[in-house]
Write a protein that holds these residues in place. Structure first.
Motif, PDB file in Angstrom:
ATOM      1  N   THR A 177     -52.437  11.902 -56.470  1.00 14.73           N
ATOM      2  CA  THR A 177     -53.102  12.043 -55.177  1.00 14.73           C
ATOM      3  C   THR A 177     -54.559  12.395 -55.418  1.00 14.73           C
ATOM      4  OG1 THR A 177     -51.063  12.871 -54.181  1.00 14.73           O
ATOM      5  CG2 THR A 177     -53.090  13.216 -52.946  1.00 14.73           C
ATOM      6  N   ASP A 178     -55.465  11.691 -54.748  1.00 14.64           N
ATOM      7  CA  ASP A 178     -56.902  11.947 -54.914  1.00 14.64           C
ATOM      8  C   ASP A 178     -57.319  13.204 -54.173  1.00 14.64           C
ATOM      9  OD1 ASP A 178     -57.114   9.679 -56.396  1.00 14.64           O
ATOM     10  OD2 ASP A 178     -57.952   8.439 -54.789  1.00 14.64           O
ATOM     11  N   ALA A 179     -58.157  14.022 -54.830  1.00 10.59           N
ATOM     12  CA  ALA A 179     -58.837  15.150 -54.181  1.00 10.59           C
ATOM     13  C   ALA A 179     -60.257  14.695 -53.892  1.00 10.59           C
ATOM     14  CB  ALA A 179     -58.832  16.382 -55.081  1.00 10.59           C
ATOM     15  N   ARG A 202     -47.131  13.978 -46.859  1.00  5.85           N
ATOM     16  CA  ARG A 202     -48.125  14.759 -46.116  1.00  5.85           C
ATOM     17  C   ARG A 202     -48.421  16.071 -46.830  1.00  5.85           C
ATOM     18  NH1 ARG A 202     -47.753  18.658 -42.128  1.00  5.85           N
ATOM     19  NH2 ARG A 202     -49.569  18.792 -40.739  1.00  5.85           N
ATOM     20  N   THR A 203     -47.414  16.671 -47.420  1.00  2.00           N
ATOM     21  CA  THR A 203     -47.619  17.930 -48.141  1.00  2.00           C
ATOM     22  C   THR A 203     -48.504  17.716 -49.365  1.00  2.00           C
ATOM     23  OG1 THR A 203     -45.480  18.745 -47.402  1.00  2.00           O
ATOM     24  CG2 THR A 203     -46.467  19.846 -49.298  1.00  2.00           C
ATOM     25  N   LEU A 204     -48.279  16.585 -50.063  1.00  2.00           N
ATOM     26  CA  LEU A 204     -49.151  16.283 -51.201  1.00  2.00           C
ATOM     27  C   LEU A 204     -50.600  16.112 -50.745  1.00  2.00           C
ATOM     28  CD1 LEU A 204     -46.966  13.739 -53.217  1.00  2.00           C
ATOM     29  CD2 LEU A 204     -47.360  16.153 -53.711  1.00  2.00           C
ATOM     30  N   GLY A 205     -50.782  15.441 -49.602  1.00  2.00           N
ATOM     31  CA  GLY A 205     -52.132  15.266 -49.076  1.00  2.00           C
ATOM     32  C   GLY A 205     -52.780  16.591 -48.735  1.00  2.00           C
ATOM     33  N   MET A 206     -51.997  17.522 -48.166  1.00  2.00           N
ATOM     34  CA  MET A 206     -52.538  18.854 -47.840  1.00  2.00           C
ATOM     35  C   MET A 206     -52.922  19.602 -49.110  1.00  2.00           C
ATOM     36  SD  MET A 206     -49.882  19.841 -44.783  1.00  2.00           S
ATOM     37  CE  MET A 206     -50.531  21.494 -44.570  1.00  2.00           C
ATOM     38  N   ALA A 207     -52.094  19.452 -50.161  1.00  2.00           N
ATOM     39  CA  ALA A 207     -52.432  20.111 -51.424  1.00  2.00           C
ATOM     40  C   ALA A 207     -53.730  19.541 -51.995  1.00  2.00           C
ATOM     41  CB  ALA A 207     -51.285  19.936 -52.412  1.00  2.00           C
ATOM     42  N   ALA A 208     -53.876  18.201 -51.916  1.00  2.00           N
ATOM     43  CA  ALA A 208     -55.115  17.583 -52.401  1.00  2.00           C
ATOM     44  C   ALA A 208     -56.307  18.061 -51.588  1.00  2.00           C
ATOM     45  CB  ALA A 208     -54.986  16.059 -52.333  1.00  2.00           C
ATOM     46  N   LEU A 209     -56.115  18.255 -50.271  1.00  2.00           N
ATOM     47  CA  LEU A 209     -57.191  18.776 -49.441  1.00  2.00           C
ATOM     48  C   LEU A 209     -57.590  20.185 -49.883  1.00  2.00           C
ATOM     49  CD1 LEU A 209     -59.055  18.625 -46.985  1.00  2.00           C
ATOM     50  CD2 LEU A 209     -57.142  19.403 -45.570  1.00  2.00           C
ATOM     51  N   CYS A 210     -56.596  21.009 -50.209  1.00  2.00           N
ATOM     52  CA  CYS A 210     -56.889  22.360 -50.705  1.00  2.00           C
ATOM     53  C   CYS A 210     -57.726  22.295 -51.983  1.00  2.00           C
ATOM     54  CB  CYS A 210     -55.591  23.112 -50.976  1.00  2.00           C
ATOM     55  SG  CYS A 210     -54.642  23.537 -49.512  1.00  2.00           S
ATOM     56  N   VAL A 211     -57.326  21.406 -52.896  1.00  2.00           N
ATOM     57  CA  VAL A 211     -58.060  21.288 -54.153  1.00  2.00           C
ATOM     58  C   VAL A 211     -59.482  20.818 -53.887  1.00  2.00           C
ATOM     59  CG1 VAL A 211     -58.180  20.044 -56.335  1.00  2.00           C
ATOM     60  CG2 VAL A 211     -55.988  20.910 -55.504  1.00  2.00           C
ATOM     61  N   GLY A 212     -59.656  19.849 -52.976  1.00  2.00           N
ATOM     62  CA  GLY A 212     -60.993  19.377 -52.646  1.00  2.00           C
ATOM     63  C   GLY A 212     -61.873  20.492 -52.101  1.00  2.00           C
TER      64      GLY A 212
END
Length: 394
Positions: free
Chosen positions: A106-108, A134-144
């Motif tokens: 998943t991209d950050a 969706r959870t993976l996307g939220m995790a990537a958003l956190c990392v970003g």
């Protein structure tokens, strides 16, 4: 949490805890993760356990020009996850999906640019991931968000360091300018009081001799009167030169070259000008350059003679420069005469250097003043302009 409330769960739990956690140690360009490596490690652990995998990592560019990508922060269980993904960089992070046992990537992103890639590998059990995409996307958003905050922290520390250096330079410059001002005051005081006083006494003595010659009908009266006129003209011209040095009106109206040309008219030596400084600059720049060049040309022309002083005016993209030289002049004498002028120019961020010139068998004075008087200022990095360069994880 206060009042017995349950602790937040999910990908944003780490961000919530981060708000109450101070980052220890110095943070700067040497730590592109901004001190958030433990936070990222914890987030990856939560993500790995929630997804039922034995490996979760954040991959970042391995170099400033992005030649390859490598894991910067890695979480893995103690159940023997292979080391393949820990040691083998890839040129394109999209290729990670083709590596055996990689479950998902998943991209950050930040501002549309890919700054990192989350990689999950080595499932604990067969079957679909226990968490939705969706959870993976939220995790990537956190990392970003963490990567953005890390960049902001690094830029803030770098800006503070630049401000600290600027403050120290200002302190040194103030001390230098105070010293130079004291020297300049003494020089002006001598020029305004001591020198004219000696000249006036000499003129008064000549006036007494003229009076006696007139009473006696001596033929020397005409010569004495001519001497007095010459000495008075010399005093007036010296005062004009002094005023031009303190406030060169031509400099403000026309520019550095015209002001220097007016000045050298009273030196008694020929001066050849070459080059051009181009467009006009601010008063601070032009007066600083003139106040260094004028005494340099005067020092080279001291003693008169037919040998010309060569003055070359130079403009670069970052500075204005003047190179003045004359053959048959001793560098040590010129350097001593320009010692205080060199200090004054250095306080502005410029340079005055005296050296022996082999091509003209004499002395050359190099003067340089930057177009910006604030030293080594550099623009801050633009948000989203380039991804961070982070050393690979151990």
């Amino acid at each position: 949490m206060a009042g017995g409330e349950p602790a937040p769960v999910g990908p944003f739990a780490v961000l919530a805890r981060m708000a109450d956690t101070s980052v220890g140690g110095a943070v700067g360009p040497e730590d592109p993760l901004g001190g958030y490596r433990p936070v990222l490690q914890e987030l990856l652990g939560d993500l790995g356990r929630g997804c039922g995998v034995r490996y979760a990592a954040l991959w970042l560019p391995a170099g400033p020009d992005r030649p390859s990508w490598a894991p910067a922060v890695v979480w893995r269980t103690g159940s023997g996850a292979p080391d393949l993904l820990l040691t083998d960089p890839v040129g394109d992070p999209d290729l990670l999906l083709t590596v055996p046992d990689v479950v998902a990537t998943t991209d950050a992103t930040d501002g549309g640019a890919r700054y990192g890639v989350l990689v999950l590998a080595h499932r604990e059990r067969i079957g679909p991931l226990p968490v939705p995409a969706r959870t993976l996307g939220m995790a990537a958003l956190c990392v970003g968000l963490l990567l953005r905050r890390a960049r902001n922290r690094g830029e803030a520390v770098a800006a503070q360091e630049r401000a600290g250096r600027a403050v120290r330079r200002v302190g040194v410059a103030r001390l230098e300018l105070a010293t130079v001002q004291a020297v300049e005051r003494d020089r002006l005081a001598a020029a305004v009081t001591a020198t004219p006083d000696r000249q006036l006494r000499a003129i008064l003595a000549e006036a007494g001799a003229l009076e006696q010659a007139l009473h006696a009908g001596s033929p020397d009266a005409a010569a004495i009167a001519a001497t007095i006129r010459s000495e008075l003209s010399g005093m007036i011209e010296q005062f004009r030169a002094l005023v031009r040095g303190v406030y060169p009106q031509v400099l403000r109206g026309v520019g550095v070259r015209a002001a220097l040309e007016e000045l050298v008219g009273v030196l008694g030596v020929p001066v050849d000008f070459h080059g051009d400084l181009g467009r006009r600059e601010s008063w601070e720049i032009e007066s600083g350059l003139y106040q260094a060049a004028a005494p340099a040309v005067a020092a080279l022309g001291l003693g008169g003679g037919a040998q010309p002083v060569r003055v070359e005016l130079i403009r670069t993209s970052a500075a204005l420069a003047i190179r003045a030289g004359r053959s048959g002049v001793e560098p040590a004498r010129v350097a001593v005469a320009l010692r205080d002028d060199a200090r004054r120019l250095a306080a502005l961020g410029g340079r005055l250097h005296v050296e022996r010139a082999s091509d003209i068998a004499g002395t050359v004075v190099d003067i340089r003043l930057p177009l910006r008087l604030d030293g080594d200022w550099s623009p801050p990095a633009q948000v989203g302009a380039s991804p961070p360069h982070v050393p690979a994880a151990a």
